[in-house]
Each structure stands twice: as structure tokens, then as C-alpha cells.
Scaffold this motif. Sequence first.
Motif, PDB file in Angstrom:
ATOM      1  N   PRO A 129       0.817  -1.219   0.000  1.00  0.00           N
ATOM      2  CA  PRO A 129       0.000   0.000   0.000  1.00  0.00           C
ATOM      3  C   PRO A 129       0.848   1.265   0.000  1.00  0.00           C
ATOM      4  O   PRO A 129       2.073   1.198   0.099  1.00  0.00           O
ATOM      5  CB  PRO A 129      -0.783  -0.110   1.310  1.00  0.00           C
ATOM      6  CG  PRO A 129       0.097  -0.915   2.211  1.00  0.00           C
ATOM      7  CD  PRO A 129       0.809  -1.883   1.306  1.00  0.00           C
ATOM      8  N   ASP A 130       0.191   2.426  -0.069  1.00  0.00           N
ATOM      9  CA  ASP A 130       0.876   3.712   0.045  1.00  0.00           C
ATOM     10  C   ASP A 130       1.628   3.764   1.362  1.00  0.00           C
ATOM     11  O   ASP A 130       1.130   3.283   2.379  1.00  0.00           O
ATOM     12  CB  ASP A 130      -0.138   4.860   0.029  1.00  0.00           C
ATOM     13  CG  ASP A 130      -0.689   5.109  -1.354  1.00  0.00           C
ATOM     14  OD1 ASP A 130      -0.359   4.335  -2.272  1.00  0.00           O
ATOM     15  OD2 ASP A 130      -1.457   6.075  -1.512  1.00  0.00           O
ATOM     16  N   PRO A 182      -0.152  -1.145  -5.933  1.00  0.00           N
ATOM     17  CA  PRO A 182      -0.989  -1.425  -4.763  1.00  0.00           C
ATOM     18  C   PRO A 182      -2.087  -2.446  -5.097  1.00  0.00           C
ATOM     19  O   PRO A 182      -2.826  -2.856  -4.218  1.00  0.00           O
ATOM     20  CB  PRO A 182      -1.613  -0.064  -4.458  1.00  0.00           C
ATOM     21  CG  PRO A 182      -1.691   0.608  -5.778  1.00  0.00           C
ATOM     22  CD  PRO A 182      -0.595   0.061  -6.644  1.00  0.00           C
ATOM     23  N   LYS A 201       5.258  -3.731   3.529  1.00  0.00           N
ATOM     24  CA  LYS A 201       4.403  -2.825   4.302  1.00  0.00           C
ATOM     25  C   LYS A 201       5.224  -2.179   5.400  1.00  0.00           C
ATOM     26  O   LYS A 201       6.055  -2.830   6.015  1.00  0.00           O
ATOM     27  CB  LYS A 201       3.223  -3.596   4.892  1.00  0.00           C
ATOM     28  CG  LYS A 201       2.078  -2.652   5.259  1.00  0.00           C
ATOM     29  CD  LYS A 201       0.974  -3.296   6.033  1.00  0.00           C
ATOM     30  CE  LYS A 201       0.081  -2.184   6.571  1.00  0.00           C
ATOM     31  NZ  LYS A 201      -0.819  -2.656   7.600  1.00  0.00           N
ATOM     32  N   PHE A 258      -1.713 -11.637   1.627  1.00  0.00           N
ATOM     33  CA  PHE A 258      -1.167 -10.366   2.111  1.00  0.00           C
ATOM     34  C   PHE A 258      -1.814  -9.986   3.441  1.00  0.00           C
ATOM     35  O   PHE A 258      -1.137  -9.626   4.402  1.00  0.00           O
ATOM     36  CB  PHE A 258      -1.406  -9.263   1.074  1.00  0.00           C
ATOM     37  CG  PHE A 258      -0.786  -7.937   1.455  1.00  0.00           C
ATOM     38  CD1 PHE A 258       0.481  -7.594   1.011  1.00  0.00           C
ATOM     39  CD2 PHE A 258      -1.462  -7.042   2.265  1.00  0.00           C
ATOM     40  CE1 PHE A 258       1.067  -6.394   1.380  1.00  0.00           C
ATOM     41  CE2 PHE A 258      -0.890  -5.834   2.646  1.00  0.00           C
ATOM     42  CZ  PHE A 258       0.374  -5.508   2.189  1.00  0.00           C
ATOM     43  N   ASP A 300       0.019  -9.661   6.983  1.00  0.00           N
ATOM     44  CA  ASP A 300      -0.064  -8.340   7.595  1.00  0.00           C
ATOM     45  C   ASP A 300      -0.587  -8.447   9.025  1.00  0.00           C
ATOM     46  O   ASP A 300      -0.038  -7.858   9.960  1.00  0.00           O
ATOM     47  CB  ASP A 300      -1.005  -7.485   6.726  1.00  0.00           C
ATOM     48  CG  ASP A 300      -1.014  -6.032   7.158  1.00  0.00           C
ATOM     49  OD1 ASP A 300      -0.194  -5.669   8.009  1.00  0.00           O
ATOM     50  OD2 ASP A 300      -1.848  -5.272   6.642  1.00  0.00           O
TER      51      ASP A 300
END
Lengths: 305, 244
Positions: free
Chosen positions: A37-38, A190, A205, A296, A300
Motif C-alpha cells: 500500500p501507500d 498497490p 508494508k 497479504f 499483515d
Amino acid sequence: MVKIENLSKSYENGQIHALKNINLNIERGELFGLIGPDGAGKTSLFRILTSLLIPDSGNALILNYNTIKDYKEIRKITGYMPGRFSLYQDLSVEENLEFFASVFGTTIKENYYLIEDIYKQIEPFKKRLAGKLSGGMKQKLALSCALIHKPEILILDEPTTGVDAVSRKEFWEMLLKLKKQNITILVSTPYMDEAILCDRIALIKNGEILTVETPQNIINQFDKKIYNVKSQSMYKLMKDLRGFEHTHSTFLFGQFVHFIPNKIDFNTEYLEKYLLDNNHSDIFIKEIMPSIEDCFMELDQAKSD
Amino acid sequence: MLNNRDIVINVKNLTKKFGDFIANDNLNFEVYKGEIFGFLGANGAGKTTAMKIICGLSLPTSGELTVAGYNIYKQQDKIKANIGYMSQKFSLYEDLTVFENIRFYAGIYGLSLKIILRRADDLIKKLGMENMRNTLVRSLPLGWRQKLAFSIAIIHKPQIVFLDEPTGGVDPITRRQFWDLIYDAANEGITVFVTTHYMDEAEYCDRVSIMVEGRIEALGSPQELKSQFDVQDMNSVFIKLARG
């Protein structure tokens, strides 16, 4: 081809850790995806690799050239497409391409075969200013400019962000063709569904790499059962599944909810009974293979626990 | 979720031209109260143009529109007061704290200080941001910012909230937490009008429309559209339509 050793980078006097001790190897000819992700650190890593940013510690090598010491060589062998459109808006399509070719001491003619498939789609507009192109055409021009000096490695920073599903598909078709020309491609995204098209991927991440594997191995390593679940009210289903004693995790996934039980010998009859007791109807439960996105999320969660 | 069929957005023959270019070509659709309506289309299909008109920010070339019960030509200000808006690009002031952002936006919508304080507390509690109340928005992770931005966009309890690509770039868990908030809002009767490039999110909508080159080429529930185009998922519907 690329060797990254113990690479760290922080900003704002060490308060923000963009990259935390990253180690990564990329083989020649690979289509390698950096998925996250960002704020994961993807852009920081790419800027270090392209010699535009200096790391706090660690080394990054491309074909044994060091990104700090040998930055001149690095810039010759890499083609970089930054996340933000950064061609000259007030030059035409053709002028942009000519400019990039001349900066690298080559000509459009010399390497035209490499960009032909992509460039011929925007060639009818070659007199148009780059600033006046549509999003999809800008993307094709940027890719042509990154390729015109025949780089050994192409580094693409989120080329498909904000791009619609059709253009995304076309862009990946172009990448798969370039791979056949034996160009190493490092691409970040993303979008988890693009991961499956890569030879290998790194899930990243908060500046850390969660795993590096082929997409298939990441899926194979998923050690839990996973089910598609559906009922007449998805809103109520989500709420009720969260209160179920055998739930490990549960997430919306398109038209289904993905339900992961907290034990491997889970019997779906428990779930069916629980949902019936909670007044659900049209209940559908089916075991499925996990997607990269499931993997993911699982990695995470395991990281934050 | 669609117990009643009150129409909150009514679009008839909406056309918008820029010179010779037709950005919106005779659009017709209705959106119901409490519905999650997905407004999809390729880049450049005309979504933003239509959304600006529906939000009362620009006028159509021709057509009849009512939004939240108000006429688009005569009551643009009333429309703006009765809707909420959030986009990925612009949402909050980075150099204000969480609480200051809430207070600022609620103040703009004319809420009294008493109500602002109460709703700020409720909102912060609901999002679990108690320890971030006085944190500058600049230092919040993107996912938190987006959840906060959405909650602030509905702080004045609007009839409709417009979300323009609200989840771009967000990690998959946060993206789903964001949809929990959307479902909660719809469940409270707020109509949600949302654009997205994630086709799995199209599946979460009650109904979706798909624009191609200025026209609405498909409109219906995800299930209806999948049957109509004889495919398994919305991604295939989208690709079939947009590729012609």
C-alpha cells in the motif's frame, strides 16, 4: 541483476522509517513485483535504486554497479518511470521521445523496435503536447521514454495507480511483451490482482518485506482453510461472522465474504447452523483457494499481532 | 437495504457539452434513499463531469435534475448543504489536528458548538481514535486519514454522501474497514454515491452504472449485470463493456 543488502532509509531526522533493513535479490530477465500500500516504502526503494536518493545504510547494486559510487553507470542501464507524470508537458509527444533519446546518446530509430508496439498506439498524436494527452496515452509515452535508451532494467513506480481496469490490463500485456525482449522489469503496485502476473513478488508494508516468493508459492504456503460465504444480507453476515467463536478472520471479497476459521479441522456444519440460528437464509458456503490478497492480509495481521 | 424507494437523486436527459465535445450524453438514472450506488467508468468516460453537476458545482447544458429534493438550477446552495463529499485527493487539512478538522467542517455546515462537541466525541470513539484526538492529520497513516475524512463528510448527517475514489492506494485490510463505514452509513439511511477503480468494490454496491464515452451503457445490481453479460464477476462486465 539487482542486489540489495541491509538497506535502510529514514526521513525527518530518523522519525519516519521508510525502509528497515531490506534485503532483496532480483534475477536477470525477471518480472519482479513490489506489492504494497501507500507508505510501504516502494518509492523510496526505487529512488535509491535509480541513484536519486542516498540510503542511510546498506548497499544497492545493479549489475555490480553501486548506486552511490557508480551513479553514472546506473543511470545508463536503468529506465525509470516515476509515479508522477514527469515528462515535459510543453513538448510534443515526438519531442519528448527525441529529447530522451538524445540525452542518452541514442536515436529513436536505433531502438525503435523496442518501443514500436507501444509507441505506434500514440504515434497518430505525435504532434500533440504531452500535457494534452489522456491518462492512458501519457502512460504509454512515459513507458516509451523510459525504454528508448534500451535499458538493462526497467523500474516502474505504480504505473497503473488511478488507471481504470481496461487500461491496467493493456499495460500488463505490454509488460509481458517487454519481458520477452529479456529486459528485467521491477514494478510496484498497490493492486494485489496484478501480483499474479509477476515471476516473483515481494510483499511490503511499513518499510519491511513480509515475504519474497513466486505468487504460486505464496498461495501454497497459506496454512489455513478459507471459505466463500454468502447469505441474503451481506451486512448482517459480516457482523454475525465477527461474533462467531470459530472465526480467525473475515473480510468482504467482492460478492462473497472470505471466512477463515481458527482451526484447520473446521466443519462447515457449525457455521451453517450458527448462521441459521441467526436467521440467515440463502446460505452459501464453499471452500476455495486463497488469493494473493488473502495471503497479504494474513501476513499483515500476523505481523501486527 | 432498499426497504423504501424514495428517490434522492433524479437525473433526466442530462447533457453537458464543452464546445463540440459531449462529456455527458443524455444520462438518465435514479438513486434511492439508503442505497450504495456505484458510479463506474473508464478514465475520461465523463464521471467527474456528471458528479460535479450532481453535487451542485457546475450546471448542465440541458436536462432536469433534482438532488436531495432540490432543483439543480435554482437551489444549488440547498444541495450543497444536504450532501457530503470526500475524495482521495482532497479531504482534510493536514496542519490541523483530528479534533480541529472535525470542528472546522462541522462549523462550515452550521452545526452549533454543543452538537459539534457531542458528534466529535461520538465520531472519535466510533473510530477508536481517542489517543489521536490532538494529533496533526499530517502524521496520521493514510488509512486513518481516509476513515476520518469519510466520517467528517457525514458529520452533518447529509442525505447523500459522494465518494470519489475513496480507497485508492490503501492497504487491503484498511480498504475493507472503510467499506464497513460505508455500510454503516447506508444502514442509517444515508445514500452513498461512490466511484472506484477496484472492481471487487463494485460488487459491494446495491446497484452500479457503467459509463462509456459519456453515456451510461449499463445500470443494475451487480448480479443483474453479471447475468446480462454472462460473466462471473464485475471486472469481466467492465472489460466487456469498455473494450466494446
